[in-house]
Design a protein around this motif. Structure first.
Motif, PDB file in Angstrom:
ATOM      1  N   PHE A  90     133.382 -12.328  27.048  1.00  0.00           N
ATOM      2  CA  PHE A  90     133.029 -11.669  28.301  1.00  0.00           C
ATOM      3  C   PHE A  90     132.669 -10.208  28.056  1.00  0.00           C
ATOM      4  CE2 PHE A  90     133.795 -14.773  31.438  1.00  0.00           C
ATOM      5  CZ  PHE A  90     134.919 -15.505  31.083  1.00  0.00           C
ATOM      6  N   GLY A 106     130.944 -10.157  33.565  1.00  0.00           N
ATOM      7  CA  GLY A 106     129.816 -11.055  33.517  1.00  0.00           C
ATOM      8  C   GLY A 106     130.278 -12.499  33.440  1.00  0.00           C
ATOM      9  N   PRO A 107     129.335 -13.442  33.450  1.00  0.00           N
ATOM     10  CA  PRO A 107     129.683 -14.866  33.439  1.00  0.00           C
ATOM     11  C   PRO A 107     130.143 -15.377  32.080  1.00  0.00           C
ATOM     12  CG  PRO A 107     127.316 -14.595  33.442  1.00  0.00           C
ATOM     13  CD  PRO A 107     127.888 -13.222  33.598  1.00  0.00           C
TER      14      PRO A 107
ATOM     15  N   TYR B  36     143.068 -10.927  38.730  1.00  0.00           N
ATOM     16  CA  TYR B  36     141.715 -11.462  38.685  1.00  0.00           C
ATOM     17  C   TYR B  36     141.783 -12.975  38.858  1.00  0.00           C
ATOM     18  CZ  TYR B  36     139.378  -7.232  36.897  1.00  0.00           C
ATOM     19  OH  TYR B  36     138.833  -5.972  36.756  1.00  0.00           O
ATOM     20  N   GLN B  38     139.551 -16.611  38.074  1.00  0.00           N
ATOM     21  CA  GLN B  38     138.442 -17.217  37.326  1.00  0.00           C
ATOM     22  C   GLN B  38     138.244 -18.641  37.816  1.00  0.00           C
ATOM     23  OE1 GLN B  38     139.037 -17.742  33.053  1.00  0.00           O
ATOM     24  NE2 GLN B  38     136.860 -17.594  32.680  1.00  0.00           N
ATOM     25  N   ASN B  41     134.082 -22.355  34.954  1.00  0.00           N
ATOM     26  CA  ASN B  41     132.764 -22.006  34.388  1.00  0.00           C
ATOM     27  C   ASN B  41     132.184 -20.713  34.956  1.00  0.00           C
ATOM     28  OD1 ASN B  41     132.646 -24.408  32.785  1.00  0.00           O
ATOM     29  ND2 ASN B  41     132.217 -25.516  34.676  1.00  0.00           N
ATOM     30  N   GLN B  42     133.057 -19.816  35.376  1.00  0.00           N
ATOM     31  CA  GLN B  42     132.592 -18.535  35.885  1.00  0.00           C
ATOM     32  C   GLN B  42     133.336 -17.392  35.211  1.00  0.00           C
ATOM     33  OE1 GLN B  42     132.223 -18.087  40.136  1.00  0.00           O
ATOM     34  NE2 GLN B  42     131.801 -20.263  40.443  1.00  0.00           N
ATOM     35  N   GLY B  43     132.858 -16.185  35.472  1.00  0.00           N
ATOM     36  CA  GLY B  43     133.545 -15.002  34.971  1.00  0.00           C
ATOM     37  C   GLY B  43     134.724 -14.648  35.856  1.00  0.00           C
ATOM     38  N   LEU B  44     135.343 -13.518  35.552  1.00  0.00           N
ATOM     39  CA  LEU B  44     136.515 -13.085  36.312  1.00  0.00           C
ATOM     40  C   LEU B  44     136.091 -12.236  37.504  1.00  0.00           C
ATOM     41  CD1 LEU B  44     137.531 -13.459  33.241  1.00  0.00           C
ATOM     42  CD2 LEU B  44     139.512 -12.219  34.044  1.00  0.00           C
ATOM     43  N   LEU B  46     137.700  -9.713  40.621  1.00  0.00           N
ATOM     44  CA  LEU B  46     138.884  -8.973  41.035  1.00  0.00           C
ATOM     45  C   LEU B  46     139.363  -9.464  42.390  1.00  0.00           C
ATOM     46  CD1 LEU B  46     140.769  -6.530  40.383  1.00  0.00           C
ATOM     47  CD2 LEU B  46     139.266  -5.194  41.886  1.00  0.00           C
ATOM     48  N   GLU B  88     141.954 -20.361  37.938  1.00  0.00           N
ATOM     49  CA  GLU B  88     142.938 -19.729  37.056  1.00  0.00           C
ATOM     50  C   GLU B  88     143.069 -18.263  37.460  1.00  0.00           C
ATOM     51  OE1 GLU B  88     142.395 -20.488  32.895  1.00  0.00           O
ATOM     52  OE2 GLU B  88     144.519 -20.037  32.517  1.00  0.00           O
ATOM     53  N   PHE B  90     144.661 -14.436  36.656  1.00  0.00           N
ATOM     54  CA  PHE B  90     145.102 -13.573  35.575  1.00  0.00           C
ATOM     55  C   PHE B  90     145.656 -12.271  36.123  1.00  0.00           C
ATOM     56  CE2 PHE B  90     143.588 -15.845  31.885  1.00  0.00           C
ATOM     57  CZ  PHE B  90     142.559 -16.623  32.388  1.00  0.00           C
TER      58      PHE B  90
END
Lengths: 114, 114
Positions: A90, A106-107, B36, B38, B41-44, B46, B88, B90
């Motif tokens: 990431f 980012g993704p 955060y 998630q 299949n994606q980014g984190l 906030l 998920e 974090f």
């Protein structure tokens, strides 16, 4: 959409090879961070750049390097790849450095080393 | 050394039930705290952050978290979860005076069942 772009989305390569991951931060963000997400280590900070200069280093292997260019995009170079380097990488960006600014992620780029 | 512990790796819960995801941290300096999320299949993204002031922080999607300095905890709560909250989560810490690199917990997988 966080505004942070990463290419490529997926990368499959062989052991011993070298790859380059690319990140474009959000417009106006000067700080770029790289993180590695793996099943055994979780999310780990690798390295940070601010306006072209390296500012902090985490658990980054010597085989890995990064840089931030004048247009503020960043590249993470991974060489002599090993099976254990397979992970999700990431990039995140924020406006400042050293403060609690929100980091926008980012993704990710999913790297598979065969 | 600083660390973040998310006590539960997986939390299954039924839709409309309340949920609490636990996070404890250790640090010798003052910290800023983040949650955060998630999605697959994606980014984190906030959810919320604690910088200072009121210890109860409200975030997006109906989540809130409470900072407890004496117990060094920052637990995330939602009174009534939806199927769409399956993701998920974090917990992360940023030490005051650091360059900005986040220290993440191992994550908690929230699974909301109908």
């Amino acid at each position: 959409d966080s505004g942070v772009t990463q290419t490529p989305k997926h990368l499959i390569t062989a052991t011993g090879q070298r790859v380059t991951l690319r990140c474009s931060p959000r417009s106006g963000d000067l700080s770029v961070y790289w993180y590695q997400q793996s099943l055994d280590q979780g999310l780990q900070f690798l390295i940070q750049y601010y306006n072209g200069e390296e500012r902090a280093k985490g658990n980054i292997l010597e085989r890995f390097s990064a840089q931030q260019f004048p247009d503020l995009h960043s590249e993470l170079n991974l060489s002599s790849l090993e099976l254990g380097d397979s992970a999700l990488y990431f990039c995140a960006s924020s406006v400042e450095v050293g403060g609690p600014d929100t980091q926008y992620f980012g993704p990710g780029t999913r790297l598979t080393v065969l | 050394a600083q660390s973040v512990t998310q006590l539960d790796s997986q939390v299954p819960v039924f839709e409309e039930a309340p949920v609490e995801l636990r996070c404890n941290y250790s640090s010798s300096v003052s910290v800023y705290l983040f949650w955060y999320v998630q999605y697959p299949n994606q980014g984190l993204q906030l959810l919320l952050k604690y910088l200072s002031g009121s210890t109860l922080v409200k975030g997006i999607n109906g989540f809130e978290a409470e900072f407890n300095k004496s117990q060094t905890s920052f637990h995330l709560r939602k009174p009534s979860v939806h199927i769409s909250d399956t993701a998920e989560y974090f917990c992360a810490v940023l030490e005051e005076g650091s360059q900005g690199n986040l220290i993440f917990g191992k994550g908690t997988k929230l699974s909301v069942k109908p």
